[in-house]
Design an enzyme around this catalytic site. Sequence first.
Site, PDB file in Angstrom:
ATOM      1  N   TYR A  40       1.053  -1.207   0.162  1.00 39.89           N
ATOM      2  CA  TYR A  40      -0.070  -0.133   0.178  1.00 39.89           C
ATOM      3  C   TYR A  40       1.335   1.252  -0.432  1.00 39.89           C
ATOM      4  O   TYR A  40       0.670   2.586  -0.402  1.00 39.89           O
ATOM      5  CB  TYR A  40      -1.130  -0.010   1.195  1.00 39.89           C
ATOM      6  CG  TYR A  40      -2.057  -0.955   1.048  1.00 39.89           C
ATOM      7  CD1 TYR A  40      -2.021  -1.842   0.527  1.00 39.89           C
ATOM      8  CD2 TYR A  40      -3.005  -0.250   2.801  1.00 39.89           C
ATOM      9  CE1 TYR A  40      -3.652  -2.578   0.481  1.00 39.89           C
ATOM     10  CE2 TYR A  40      -3.559  -1.387   2.414  1.00 39.89           C
ATOM     11  CZ  TYR A  40      -4.104  -2.558   1.599  1.00 39.89           C
ATOM     12  OH  TYR A  40      -5.137  -3.632   1.773  1.00 39.89           O
ATOM     13  N   GLY A  41       2.473   1.257   0.456  1.00 42.34           N
ATOM     14  CA  GLY A  41       2.829   2.223   0.697  1.00 42.34           C
ATOM     15  C   GLY A  41       3.684   2.667  -0.505  1.00 42.34           C
ATOM     16  O   GLY A  41       3.992   4.291  -0.056  1.00 42.34           O
ATOM     17  N   CYS A  71      -2.166  -0.860   8.817  1.00 35.61           N
ATOM     18  CA  CYS A  71      -1.569  -0.761   8.225  1.00 35.61           C
ATOM     19  C   CYS A  71      -0.707   1.107   8.613  1.00 35.61           C
ATOM     20  O   CYS A  71      -2.194   1.923   8.517  1.00 35.61           O
ATOM     21  CB  CYS A  71      -2.099  -0.756   7.072  1.00 35.61           C
ATOM     22  SG  CYS A  71      -0.704  -0.598   5.873  1.00 35.61           S
ATOM     23  N   ASN A  72       0.170   1.604   8.939  1.00 36.29           N
ATOM     24  CA  ASN A  72      -0.077   3.482   8.569  1.00 36.29           C
ATOM     25  C   ASN A  72      -0.010   3.948   7.389  1.00 36.29           C
ATOM     26  O   ASN A  72      -0.485   4.648   7.764  1.00 36.29           O
ATOM     27  CB  ASN A  72       1.919   2.928   9.340  1.00 36.29           C
ATOM     28  CG  ASN A  72       2.274   2.632  10.604  1.00 36.29           C
ATOM     29  OD1 ASN A  72       2.621   3.747  11.542  1.00 36.29           O
ATOM     30  ND2 ASN A  72       2.761   1.103  10.638  1.00 36.29           N
ATOM     31  N   THR A  73       0.266   2.815   6.430  1.00 37.74           N
ATOM     32  CA  THR A  73      -0.465   4.047   5.462  1.00 37.74           C
ATOM     33  C   THR A  73      -2.184   3.759   5.161  1.00 37.74           C
ATOM     34  O   THR A  73      -2.442   4.666   5.085  1.00 37.74           O
ATOM     35  CB  THR A  73       0.171   3.110   4.156  1.00 37.74           C
ATOM     36  OG1 THR A  73       1.640   3.032   4.006  1.00 37.74           O
ATOM     37  CG2 THR A  73      -0.421   3.929   3.085  1.00 37.74           C
ATOM     38  N   CYS A 184       5.471   2.833  10.403  1.00 38.18           N
ATOM     39  CA  CYS A 184       5.041   1.125   9.453  1.00 38.18           C
ATOM     40  C   CYS A 184       5.516   0.078  10.180  1.00 38.18           C
ATOM     41  O   CYS A 184       6.533  -0.285  10.872  1.00 38.18           O
ATOM     42  CB  CYS A 184       6.488   0.946   7.926  1.00 38.18           C
ATOM     43  SG  CYS A 184       6.356  -0.102   7.061  1.00 38.18           S
ATOM     44  N   THR A 185       4.558  -0.385   9.354  1.00 36.49           N
ATOM     45  CA  THR A 185       4.710  -2.251  10.508  1.00 36.49           C
ATOM     46  C   THR A 185       6.201  -3.315  10.464  1.00 36.49           C
ATOM     47  O   THR A 185       5.968  -3.911  11.594  1.00 36.49           O
ATOM     48  CB  THR A 185       3.882  -2.965   9.718  1.00 36.49           C
ATOM     49  OG1 THR A 185       3.560  -2.786   8.404  1.00 36.49           O
ATOM     50  CG2 THR A 185       1.886  -2.174   9.942  1.00 36.49           C
TER      51      THR A 185
HETATM   52  N1  DGL Z   1       2.116  -2.044   5.954  1.00 32.48           N
HETATM   53  C1  DGL Z   1       2.719  -1.250   5.356  1.00 32.48           C
HETATM   54  C2  DGL Z   1       2.558  -0.122   6.295  1.00 32.48           C
HETATM   55  O1  DGL Z   1       2.201   0.202   7.121  1.00 32.48           O
HETATM   56  C3  DGL Z   1       3.918  -1.659   5.071  1.00 32.48           C
HETATM   57  C4  DGL Z   1       3.802  -2.036   3.623  1.00 32.48           C
HETATM   58  C5  DGL Z   1       2.855  -1.630   3.006  1.00 32.48           C
HETATM   59  O2  DGL Z   1       3.031  -0.793   1.945  1.00 32.48           O
HETATM   60  O3  DGL Z   1       2.291  -2.276   2.409  1.00 32.48           O
HETATM   61  O4  DGL Z   1       3.012   1.693   5.911  1.00 32.48           O
END
Ligand code: DGL
Length: 259
Positions: A40-41, A71-73, A184-185
């Site tokens: 997702y990032g 997910c942070n994103t 970020c995870t």
């Molecule tokens: N889970 C995403 C985050 O914490 C990192 C991996 C992704 O880019 O999907 O932003």
Amino acid sequence: MARLGIFDSGVGGLTVQKAIFERLPGLDTVYLGDTARVPYGSKSPEVVTQYSLRNARFLMAREVDLLVIACNTASAVALPALRKEFAIPVLGVVEPGARAAARASRSGRIGVIGTPSTIASGAYQRAISAARPDAKVIALACALFVPLAEEGWTDPDDEVVRAVAHRYLAPLARADIDVLVLGCTHYPLLKGALAKELPGVALVDSAEAIAAEVAERLAGGVVGTAAHLFFVTDTPDRFLAVAERFLGRPVAGAEQVDI
Ligand code: DGL
């Protein structure tokens, strides 16, 4: 009895689940990793919001009482849309992480690292400034940390890990920060390498920060059976192969779903 729904773009959210397990071992959980659409990032806010809504609807159908966006994103861009659509409490990792950083910093000089989409959203920068208006936030996208963590290249003495960490973090080392938010995870797996590059800087793990918030929300009400269900949107093989490193214990099985 509370049932927690938790989703991530893939396997990384298991670091958040791990932190939640440590605080609330009896809680029942349903985890969804959107492994068919990860990462997702590097995606736009519109697309990440659309994926996040689908993930959340899937979990809602499993009758969860509380929803965590690991997910942070997704937390950075989709939280308002999810809060608008669902009546149950929806928690993202950005606000708890930002508040923990604002509390931990003495100087008010705070670094944030995350995916390109998380950093571009400005969500951490806004949340830290809201919690601490005098803060000076230095935010940097570190795209290569995600594949490094998934590849298992996390040893702080490994020359590739050191070189990547040095290249990304050099501006933060010069900026005289006293706190760094791991936005970020995947970054908790790289804590050793990050600490080596930024000696004396306190690392704030947004996974731990949200686990504390979940525990607070559910205070006294958690008498679950510690039943954990795992769902993924691609075939489970790769998820299962790397899950243990992120969760700290093996995941016996995950069911593939089409959402
Ligand atoms: N889970 C995403 C985050 O914490 C990192 C991996 C992704 O880019 O999907 O932003």
